[in-house]
Each structure stands twice: as structure tokens, then as C-alpha cells.
Write a protein that holds these residues in place. Structure first.
Motif, PDB file in Angstrom:
ATOM      1  N   CYS A   1     100.879   1.820  45.755  1.00  0.00           N
ATOM      2  CA  CYS A   1     101.868   2.307  46.725  1.00  0.00           C
ATOM      3  C   CYS A   1     101.613   1.604  48.047  1.00  0.00           C
ATOM      4  CB  CYS A   1     101.781   3.824  46.895  1.00  0.00           C
ATOM      5  SG  CYS A   1     103.131   4.476  47.917  1.00  0.00           S
TER       6      CYS A   1
ATOM      7  N   ASN B   1     109.043   3.801  56.084  1.00  0.00           N
ATOM      8  CA  ASN B   1     109.463   3.341  54.764  1.00  0.00           C
ATOM      9  C   ASN B   1     110.884   2.792  54.752  1.00  0.00           C
ATOM     10  OD1 ASN B   1     110.039   4.656  51.468  1.00  0.00           O
ATOM     11  ND2 ASN B   1     108.856   2.845  51.951  1.00  0.00           N
TER      12      ASN B   1
ATOM     13  N   ASP C   1     105.300   0.970  44.229  1.00  0.00           N
ATOM     14  CA  ASP C   1     106.153   1.930  44.912  1.00  0.00           C
ATOM     15  C   ASP C   1     105.888   1.781  46.409  1.00  0.00           C
ATOM     16  OD1 ASP C   1     107.898   4.010  45.333  1.00  0.00           O
ATOM     17  OD2 ASP C   1     106.677   5.528  44.343  1.00  0.00           O
TER      18      ASP C   1
ATOM     19  N   ALA D   1     106.221   4.019  50.452  1.00  0.00           N
ATOM     20  CA  ALA D   1     106.476   5.280  51.150  1.00  0.00           C
ATOM     21  C   ALA D   1     106.103   5.095  52.614  1.00  0.00           C
ATOM     22  CB  ALA D   1     105.663   6.411  50.532  1.00  0.00           C
TER      23      ALA D   1
ATOM     24  N   GLY E   1     108.235  11.219  57.719  1.00  0.00           N
ATOM     25  CA  GLY E   1     109.308  11.588  56.801  1.00  0.00           C
ATOM     26  C   GLY E   1     110.708  11.590  57.384  1.00  0.00           C
TER      27      GLY E   1
ATOM     28  N   GLN F   1     113.552   9.896  55.247  1.00  0.00           N
ATOM     29  CA  GLN F   1     113.635  10.218  53.819  1.00  0.00           C
ATOM     30  C   GLN F   1     115.077  10.168  53.318  1.00  0.00           C
ATOM     31  OE1 GLN F   1     110.622  12.976  51.903  1.00  0.00           O
ATOM     32  NE2 GLN F   1     110.927  13.934  53.893  1.00  0.00           N
ATOM     33  N   GLY F   2     115.251   9.484  52.181  1.00  0.00           N
ATOM     34  CA  GLY F   2     116.572   9.380  51.565  1.00  0.00           C
ATOM     35  C   GLY F   2     117.418   8.240  52.090  1.00  0.00           C
TER      36      GLY F   2
ATOM     37  N   ARG G   1     115.240   3.833  48.608  1.00  0.00           N
ATOM     38  CA  ARG G   1     115.474   5.029  49.408  1.00  0.00           C
ATOM     39  C   ARG G   1     114.121   5.471  49.949  1.00  0.00           C
ATOM     40  NH1 ARG G   1     119.445   3.005  49.035  1.00  0.00           N
ATOM     41  NH2 ARG G   1     121.491   3.737  48.413  1.00  0.00           N
TER      42      ARG G   1
ATOM     43  N   ARG H   1     110.904   7.384  51.358  1.00  0.00           N
ATOM     44  CA  ARG H   1     110.173   8.592  50.959  1.00  0.00           C
ATOM     45  C   ARG H   1     108.938   8.722  51.832  1.00  0.00           C
ATOM     46  NH1 ARG H   1     108.803   8.690  45.003  1.00  0.00           N
ATOM     47  NH2 ARG H   1     107.568   6.907  45.582  1.00  0.00           N
ATOM     48  N   GLN H   2     108.398   9.919  51.882  1.00  0.00           N
ATOM     49  CA  GLN H   2     107.176  10.163  52.644  1.00  0.00           C
ATOM     50  C   GLN H   2     105.996  10.266  51.692  1.00  0.00           C
ATOM     51  OE1 GLN H   2     107.131  13.683  55.100  1.00  0.00           O
ATOM     52  NE2 GLN H   2     105.285  13.037  56.163  1.00  0.00           N
TER      53      GLN H   2
ATOM     54  N   TRP I   1      99.862  12.449  46.182  1.00  0.00           N
ATOM     55  CA  TRP I   1     100.153  11.160  45.546  1.00  0.00           C
ATOM     56  C   TRP I   1      98.875  10.429  45.172  1.00  0.00           C
ATOM     57  CZ3 TRP I   1     104.845   8.054  47.680  1.00  0.00           C
ATOM     58  CH2 TRP I   1     105.976   8.882  47.729  1.00  0.00           C
TER      59      TRP I   1
END
Length: 159
Positions: free
Chosen positions: A6, A12, A39, A41, A45, A48-49, A71, A73-74, A79
Motif C-alpha cells: 500500500c 490519496n 493499493d 490510500a 480522509g 475519500q471517494g 477513488r 481512501r483513508q 490495514w
């Protein structure tokens, strides 16, 4: 099971999604596409999206990469149980990740895999700058991605 990476920046929408897209292609080019998942992030946040910053997506597209499905993400503390390597874009995000990380988590700076860069080199945030900043980020990401792919080839592929 694949090795999981990640890549993390602040929101992000610029650096980490650019690195995710480039790293994924670089790993595939090195025969690691099925062995490693990538991935990205943000430590924050608030995006986000949202899709990738338009300037980051345009820089990728101009250079043959597709970031259109991204998209934001936080990154959350849980994780760490799902990833093998967490790569921060800069010292601020590295410190934030270390605060969340359990003992033994593998958290490093992304550019630490660029053999031409100092181990503490950062990928600067291009958000408040112009096109040149995004071009610079792409070059830094390419160099570190190539170094990481070589490192993982030695680690994960049979001799």
C-alpha cells in the motif's frame, strides 16, 4: 497468496495513486503482476471517494498510464493486518503511519527503493504547484518503482 503493498500520501489524490498505477505496471513488466498486489490510500480522509486529481490523471495519461478508476481512501490501522509493505511518500506520512503501526510492521519511504536517491528522499506534494511538479513526481515514482520491482524480483521469484 500475493505480496501486498500500500502506497500512502496525505489525501490519496496525487502522489500515492500515481505511484500505485506506475508501480502496478512496473511490477507486471517485471513478471510480478500475479505475485504482488498494489493499493494506495491517504493518512487523511477528506478526499475519500474522490477521483485522482485531474492534473495527476492527465500526467499519467500523457505517459501511457490509466488512473481513471482510482477513488481516494483513508489508510486505517487495521490495514496493517492486510498488507506486507506500506510505503509513505514523505516523512510526515511516514511518522503518521508509524503511530498507527503495530510492532514489526514494514513501513518505509517509497523513494528508499530508488538506488539513485538518498534513503530519506521524499516525493514532494505537487498539489499546490503546476504541471512541472506532477512531471517530477512521475519521474521519482518511476525510478523508485523500478528499484522496488528489482528488489521484489530477488525476494519473490525463484532463482
Amino acid at each position: 497468496m500475493s505480496y501486498r503493498i500500500c502506497v500512502v500520501c496525505l489525501g490519496n489524490i496525487c502522489r500515492s495513486p500515481m505511484a500505485e498505477v506506475v508501480l502496478r505496471k512496473t511490477l507486471a513488466d517485471h513478471g510480478l503482476g500475479d505475485a504482488v498486489s498494489v493499493d494506495s490510500a491517504g493518512t487523511g480522509g477528506w478526499h475519500q471517494g474522490n477521483p485522482m486529481d485531474e492534473r495527476a490523471a492527465a500526467m499519467l495519461a500523457e505517459n501511457g498510464y490509466d488512473g481513471s478508476s482510482h477513488r481516494a481512501r483513508q489508510f486505517l490501522a487495521d490495514w496493517f493486518g492486510r498488507v506486507d509493505l506500506v510505503l509513505a511518500m514523505d516523512g510526515e506520512n511516514l511518522r503518521a503511519l508509524h503511530r498507527l503501526a503495530p510492532t514489526g510492521a514494514d513501513v518505509r519511504l517509497f523513494r528508499s527503493f530508488d538506488p539513485a536517491a538518498p534513503l530519506d528522499a521524499e516525493v514532494p506534494d505537487p498539489y499546490y504547484g503546476g504541471r512541472e511538479g506532477f512531471a517530477d513526481v512521475l519521474e521519482m515514482v518511476r525510478a523508485a518503482s523500478d528499484g522496488l520491482a528489482k528488489h521484489l524480483s530477488e525476494k519473490l521469484l525463484p532463482p
